[in-house]
Design an enzyme around this catalytic site. Structure first.
Site, PDB file in Angstrom:
ATOM      1  N   CYS A   1       0.610  -1.104   0.227  1.00  0.00           N
ATOM      2  CA  CYS A   1       0.137   0.003  -0.266  1.00  0.00           C
ATOM      3  C   CYS A   1       0.691   1.295  -0.030  1.00  0.00           C
ATOM      4  O   CYS A   1       1.570   1.444  -1.114  1.00  0.00           O
ATOM      5  CB  CYS A   1      -1.168   0.012   0.962  1.00  0.00           C
ATOM      6  SG  CYS A   1      -2.340   1.040   0.655  1.00  0.00           S
TER       7      CYS A   1
ATOM      8  N   HIS B   1      -3.618  -5.337   0.803  1.00  0.00           N
ATOM      9  CA  HIS B   1      -3.839  -5.897   2.787  1.00  0.00           C
ATOM     10  C   HIS B   1      -3.951  -7.287   2.728  1.00  0.00           C
ATOM     11  O   HIS B   1      -5.116  -7.588   1.724  1.00  0.00           O
ATOM     12  CB  HIS B   1      -4.226  -5.226   3.208  1.00  0.00           C
ATOM     13  CG  HIS B   1      -4.229  -3.411   3.310  1.00  0.00           C
ATOM     14  ND1 HIS B   1      -2.899  -3.276   3.938  1.00  0.00           N
ATOM     15  CD2 HIS B   1      -4.566  -2.634   3.036  1.00  0.00           C
ATOM     16  CE1 HIS B   1      -2.123  -2.059   3.843  1.00  0.00           C
ATOM     17  NE2 HIS B   1      -3.593  -1.520   3.228  1.00  0.00           N
TER      18      HIS B   1
END
Length: 503
Positions: free
Chosen positions: A342, A426
């Site tokens: 991310c 994630h």
């Protein structure tokens, strides 16, 4: 008609509210009770995406798993994601609605927010036998009581009985219990049913005189004394409180399946978010995971992870200030493994254009991946599935940055160049086959004779942990009294405890 409910408050942050809430949920569902968790307002950088695309705190997602129900936005209607010491992004019913200062948040919309919170709670209570609510911080934050929508504010609005959890390992638990009670208004004290002692070490009979005295002073019982237990690996709520020098999520190494262990260093960037991504690595036998903040700590690492962050540009500046950026560039040039997740993926790219999060404009990235990132006003919230390294992968996405991948080998939604990987996903390492394939690649690039264990199931390990929490409640709490509290509310006639009563 409303069904059973309970609010688990605490004398302080980190007293054990999340653990006790999850434990009660798991105990109840094992008794055949249809139960749901709830937290009206959460402040956390560790969040999760529900199947309907709503962002909620990871602690509530974990508690939903403890309750064996699907997490929804109803379980955490207000989420605050800090962007600095004084401001947070406000996520309402799973969607971001703006950035607010602490003063601005507490000074506006609280009545409407309380209505939303109570409405979500009542909806859950209408469809479940019991709802176990978690408070935040302490219910005795008297400076914030007027705008409280998560502790006594919601307890009074919904007529919920309240248990207060105290961490005896910190010391001063009796003073904390008494002081918390005495600082509450009479109308709030009517709902405070009693206490739970958490993290007790030693002979409980030595504690009993203090519990008896506490009851004589407050008129309230202690509903359980929970022993200190190592290795209860539940999801953390607040990434801002990660201690870089403490043994924070440093894995306990089981014997490796191969000849070597694998050492993973996680850069503890500012505003670190979803650092639970590395839990699945720490669960692997023979993998050591540690958080680092100095360049020299990368020297012996076989894999370096740059994790998610709520401040990508701030994290990039921090990496450069500490020499970690230069160390990452050297690693990539030497063919030594690096994984960006991310915000960490965005940092590894060529360029970041940010007029949303930091408003810093165009900023050069580390240039390790052929990626250019533009921050969009709308946040991406998704639950993607796919394939990488020949294995099935599930994940979730929470980001404003939109990545334009200009080259490299495809890797989930990102890319790979040599031994450098980047993705917005994630939770991907929780997919067992993918994690094992990834670790084999890392071990080969690092020159380690490390072999992933063939039978490690992260989901099964998480279930074992949740069962341990249920066992903690079942064995060390007065479950009959707990159920009477959940079903019938706070006992009638609880006395008012004025400040200074013991003297």
């Amino acid at each position: 008609m409303n069904r059973g409910g309970l609010l688990v408050a605490g004398t302080t942050s980190d007293a054990g509210k999340s653990v006790v809430t999850a434990g009660i949920c798991r105990w109840l569902v094992r008794q055949g009770v249809k139960v749901a968790p709830f937290k009206g307002q959460n402040m956390s950088l560790n969040s999760f995406v529900t199947r309907e695309g709503a962002e909620i705190g990871r602690a509530q997602a974990m508690q939903a798993q403890a309750a064996r129900v699907e997490p929804t936005a109803l379980m955490n209607p207000v989420l605050l994601k800090p962007g600095s010491d004084r401001s947070s992004q406000v996520v309402l019913m799973g969607k971001p609605v703006g950035e607010m200062s602490a003063r601005g948040y507490h000074g506006s919309r609280q009545e409407a927010l309380l209505d939303t919170v109570v409405g979500c709670l009542e909806e859950l209570r209408g469809s479940h036998d019991a709802v176990i609510c978690e408070g935040a911080g302490s219910p005795a934050e008297i400076n914030l009581r007027r705008t409280d929508i998560v502790n006594m504010g919601v307890a009074r609005a919904a007529r919920l009985p309240v248990l207060v959890v105290g961490d005896i390992d910190r010391g001063g638990v009796f003073a904390s219990f008494f002081g918390t009670t005495a600082l509450l208004a009479p109308e709030d004290q009517e709902l405070l049913a009693g206490y739970v002692v958490n993290k007790f070490r030693g002979d409980v009979t030595l504690l009993e005189p203090g519990l008896d005295m506490l009851k004589s002073l407050t008129g309230r019982a202690t509903y359980g004394v929970l022993p200190y237990q190592h290795g209860l690996g539940i999801d953390e709520e607040d990434g801002l409180r990660v201690s870089l020098r403490g043994a924070v999520r440093e894995s306990v190494v089981a014997p490796p399946a191969g000849e070597d262990v694998l050492r993973v260093a996680v850069c503890a960037v500012p505003l670190m978010s979803n650092f639970t991504d590395v839990d699945a690595l720490a669960a692997e036998p023979g993998v050591v995971v540690r958080f680092v903040d100095r360049a020299e700590e990368l020297v012996d690492a076989d894999l370096v992870v740059v994790p998610g962050t709520r401040g990508t540009v701030k994290a990039l500046e921090w990496l450069r200030e500490r020499g970690l950026a230069e160390a990452l560039v050297r690693r990539a040039a030497e063919g030594r493994p690096v994984l960006g997740i991310c915000g960490g993926f965005q940092v590894l790219g060529e360029r970041i254009e940010d007029e949303v999060e930091s408003r810093a404009g165009v900023v050069d990235g580390l240039g390790l991946l052929p990626v250019r990132v533009r921050f969009a006003a709308e946040k991406t919230l998704a639950r993607p599935v796919g394939e990488a390294l020949g294995a099935y992968v599930e994940g979730y996405e929470i980001h404003h940055g939109v990545a334009d991948v200009l080259g490299g080998e495809a890797f989930l939604d990102g890319c790979r160049v040599g031994s450098v990987w980047g993705t917005h996903w994630h939770g991907s390492l929780e997919s067992d086959d993918f994690r094992r394939a990834f670790l084999r690649e890392v071990a080969a690039a690092a020159g380690r004779r490390f072999v992933p264990a063939p039978d490690t199931s992260f989901a099964a390990l998480r279930e074992e942990q949740l069962d341990r929490l249920g066992d903690l409640i079942e064995r060390h709490a007065d479950t009959d009294a707990l159920w009477r509290l959940i079903e019938g509310g706070a006992p009638a006639g609880l006395p008012f405890v004025p400040p200074g009563a013991p003297s």
